[in-house]
Design a protein around this motif. Sequence first.
Motif, short mmCIF file in Angstrom:
data_model
loop_
_atom_site.label_atom_id
_atom_site.label_comp_id
_atom_site.label_asym_id
_atom_site.label_seq_id
_atom_site.Cartn_x
_atom_site.Cartn_y
_atom_site.Cartn_z
N VAL A 134 24.01 -5.00 53.74
CA VAL A 134 23.57 -6.27 53.72
C VAL A 134 23.96 -7.32 54.98
O VAL A 134 25.29 -7.20 55.66
CB VAL A 134 24.69 -6.83 52.51
CG1 VAL A 134 24.27 -9.36 52.20
CG2 VAL A 134 24.36 -6.46 51.34
N VAL A 135 22.70 -8.19 55.60
CA VAL A 135 23.21 -8.99 56.81
C VAL A 135 23.68 -10.72 56.20
O VAL A 135 22.35 -10.74 55.25
CB VAL A 135 21.76 -8.62 57.74
CG1 VAL A 135 22.02 -9.36 59.12
CG2 VAL A 135 21.60 -7.05 57.73
N ALA A 136 23.88 -10.75 56.25
CA ALA A 136 24.40 -11.98 56.25
C ALA A 136 24.87 -12.90 57.44
O ALA A 136 25.25 -12.86 58.19
CB ALA A 136 25.60 -11.96 54.88
N GLY A 137 24.01 -14.08 57.10
CA GLY A 137 24.76 -15.36 57.93
C GLY A 137 25.97 -16.27 57.40
O GLY A 137 26.12 -16.05 56.58
N LYS A 138 25.94 -17.04 58.51
CA LYS A 138 27.02 -18.52 57.86
C LYS A 138 25.89 -19.46 56.87
O LYS A 138 24.62 -18.97 56.44
CB LYS A 138 27.37 -19.56 58.57
CG LYS A 138 28.48 -18.73 59.72
CD LYS A 138 29.45 -19.68 60.11
CE LYS A 138 30.42 -19.27 61.07
NZ LYS A 138 29.59 -19.03 62.51
N GLU A 139 27.15 -20.02 55.50
CA GLU A 139 26.15 -20.41 54.83
C GLU A 139 25.93 -22.01 55.40
O GLU A 139 26.51 -22.39 56.42
CB GLU A 139 27.18 -20.93 53.79
CG GLU A 139 26.29 -21.05 52.49
CD GLU A 139 27.84 -21.70 51.02
OE1 GLU A 139 28.22 -21.07 50.33
OE2 GLU A 139 28.06 -23.10 50.79
N GLY A 140 24.64 -22.57 55.11
CA GLY A 140 23.73 -23.56 55.72
C GLY A 140 23.29 -22.91 56.85
O GLY A 140 22.47 -23.65 57.92
N ALA A 141 23.45 -21.55 57.74
CA ALA A 141 23.14 -21.06 58.59
C ALA A 141 21.02 -20.96 58.68
O ALA A 141 20.58 -21.05 57.09
CB ALA A 141 23.08 -19.48 58.85
N ASP A 142 20.31 -21.08 59.94
CA ASP A 142 18.58 -21.36 59.64
C ASP A 142 18.44 -20.09 58.85
O ASP A 142 18.69 -18.56 59.93
CB ASP A 142 18.26 -20.87 61.15
CG ASP A 142 17.04 -21.08 60.99
OD1 ASP A 142 16.27 -21.30 59.80
OD2 ASP A 142 15.86 -20.85 62.50
N ALA A 143 17.89 -19.88 57.82
CA ALA A 143 17.03 -18.39 57.45
C ALA A 143 16.04 -17.79 58.05
O ALA A 143 16.09 -16.63 58.30
CB ALA A 143 16.60 -19.09 56.32
N ALA A 144 15.82 -18.44 58.64
CA ALA A 144 14.94 -17.51 60.11
C ALA A 144 15.27 -16.86 60.51
O ALA A 144 15.32 -15.27 61.36
CB ALA A 144 13.66 -18.47 60.23
#
Lengths: 294, 297
Positions: A134-144
């Motif tokens: 699973v690749v995830a960023g921080k919450e609120g990060a830019d989805a693009a």
Amino acid sequence: FTKRKLDTLTLEELEDVLLRADLGVAAAQRVTKAVGAARYEKNIEPDEVRAILAREVENILEPVALPFDIDASRRPFVVLVVGVNGSGKTTTIAKLASKWRSEGKSVVLAAGDTFRAAAVEQLRIWGDRLDATVVAGKEGADAAGLAFDAIKTAREQNAEVLLMDTAGRLQNRTELMAELEKIVRVMKKADPEAPHAVLLVLDATVGQNALAQVEVFGKTAGVTGLVMTKLDGTARGGILVAIAEKYALPIHFVGVGESADDLEPFTARDFARAIAGLDPEESDPAKAAAEIAK
Amino acid sequence: MFESLSDKLSGIFDKLTRRGSLTEADVEEALREVRRALLDADVALDVVRSFSDKVQNRAVGANVIKSISPGQMVIKIVNDVLVETLGETAEPLNTEERPPVIIMMVGLQGAGKTTTTAKIAKRLKERNKKRVLMASLDVKRPAAQEQLAILGRQVEVDTLPIVPNQTPLQIARRAAEAARLEGYDVVLLDTAGRTHIDEPLMQEMADIKSYASPHEILLVADALTGQDAVNLAKNFDARVGITGIVLTRMDGDGRGGAALSMRHVTGKPIKLIATGEKMDALDEFAPKRIADRILGM
Ligand SMILES: Nc1nc2c(ncn2[C@@H]2O[C@H](COP(=O)(O)OP(=O)(O)OP(=O)(O)O)[C@@H](O)[C@H]2O)c(=O)[nH]1
Ligand SMILES: Nc1nc2c(ncn2[C@@H]2O[C@H](COP(=O)(O)OP(=O)(O)OP(=O)(O)O)[C@@H](O)[C@H]2O)c(=O)[nH]1
Ligand SMILES: [K+]
Ligand SMILES: [Mg+2]
Ligand SMILES: [Mg+2]
């Protein structure tokens, strides 16, 4: 049933069956008219009438009942999953991942819903269960931005499929649809051909608004196919008939529950029979026995 | 996307005005358009029928045929009957009982229960100065309890600490104890989404109700729901006796006919309207607003 035709009362009853299944007035009338136009035997049994109705619906759905193919020459094959809030996107991703994992494919999931509370965690739990990265960023990060990173990661891992989750959005929210457009745009920077498939997830309990969902998501994100969820309830999802007539988009899968294996290929015949209120056909006893033995 | 009922009716009646006289058949045609508009708005078929009978009776009584602007008159009658059916006044949540007041949220999967739970908690805390506790009884959906905990932190409302491997009933018990011991005014019980024909889950919901004896049982339902609205509302009501309905996704461009269907088959009031994903996107019920929406005005 004089004149070897279904009489008006019966046709009206048929139209009611279709309206209750969410075909909408226009599609229900078209189908009923087609049934009425054909000539039938006298003394036709109610179940036969329903079977005729089912066949009429099946004819409309048959051309759009298409399997979902992963083009192995694209690696990773990028699948973007979109839809309104709560339609079942994340769960459908889990179901697809489960299916492809069991076929031995390597799958990466991208947690593109950076907005909803615990959306990332929800996908992570599925990823753990299914042994998919699973690749995830921080919450609120830019989805693009995350989409871009996810394609890179999937490529580095030489994964066969990348499934990208997105936040639910109502199609009339223009700012959210613009964000979706941006996700697609940025994906193309990582791979000019991506996304290779865009699946719109429709909830069977939704009525006529599903037409607008197909229209706007189609324009914004270039939807290539549909999945309809929640067919394990009492909703019949008949709006797919109107959608098939108007947009002719492939329908690939149906969701029939909340577990990873509650995904079935869309088959025009079964779907049409359910709309007509007919029981599912008896499955082949030999096949059923083999199934149990497995 | 839809031509409004108002446009259609004026179309019909304009033709007539030019012809100079109005017949029963003309009114019948207008009623057909009314029925069609309601179906296009996702009102359930049987509800459309009984609604249209009511409108017809009223139209006969009001002598629409003789009136100067029959189109407007039919619209007014339809609108009046809609507002009456939806319930004319807003009924507030029942939170002034002896604490702890228990509010239980139920509904189909993905309807918006968890989000709405947090919105209601925020509202009760801020407007009614209540001490509120939220508890997620959803042990099924991945990260459901975590979702409510995060929302709780966002709106600064306590959530019951998560204890793994408990059953929904055990969690309900723990919530009730916490409420008594720690003096909460209101306890919101968020439950897992369930399909109304899933017998084990419907039974579980009924068991939670028997144990917690909630003051409010709110059916959370999507405003985009189609014909299935009657089935789900009937079944949930039959199993737990809902006290009210919350309509979510009213920020969408759906016509919201499900509101009429659910109100009609349960007789239970629509108490709140959810209009977005943010924590303050929760409004009082306003029948006029929903009536306009259904009629596409
Ligand atoms: N009964 C049933 N429930 C389903 C099905 N697919 C998904 N669900 C449930 O529907 C709810 C919402 O599913 P999600 O996958 O979280 O939906 P989503 O579209 O990702 O939601 P958002 O990200 O919040 O927009 C969950 O409770 C799922 O378990 C299905 O085919 N049948
Ligand atoms: N646009 C919009 N989205 C909403 C509204 N209410 C909830 N949502 C979104 O709908 C999705 C599902 O909401 P949840 O609160 O998780 O729904 P639920 O009924 O708890 O779902 P389950 O627990 O899986 O049955 C989320 O993406 C929410 O942000 C609303 O009024 N408008
Ligand atoms: K829904
Ligand atoms: Mg999701
Ligand atoms: Mg929930």
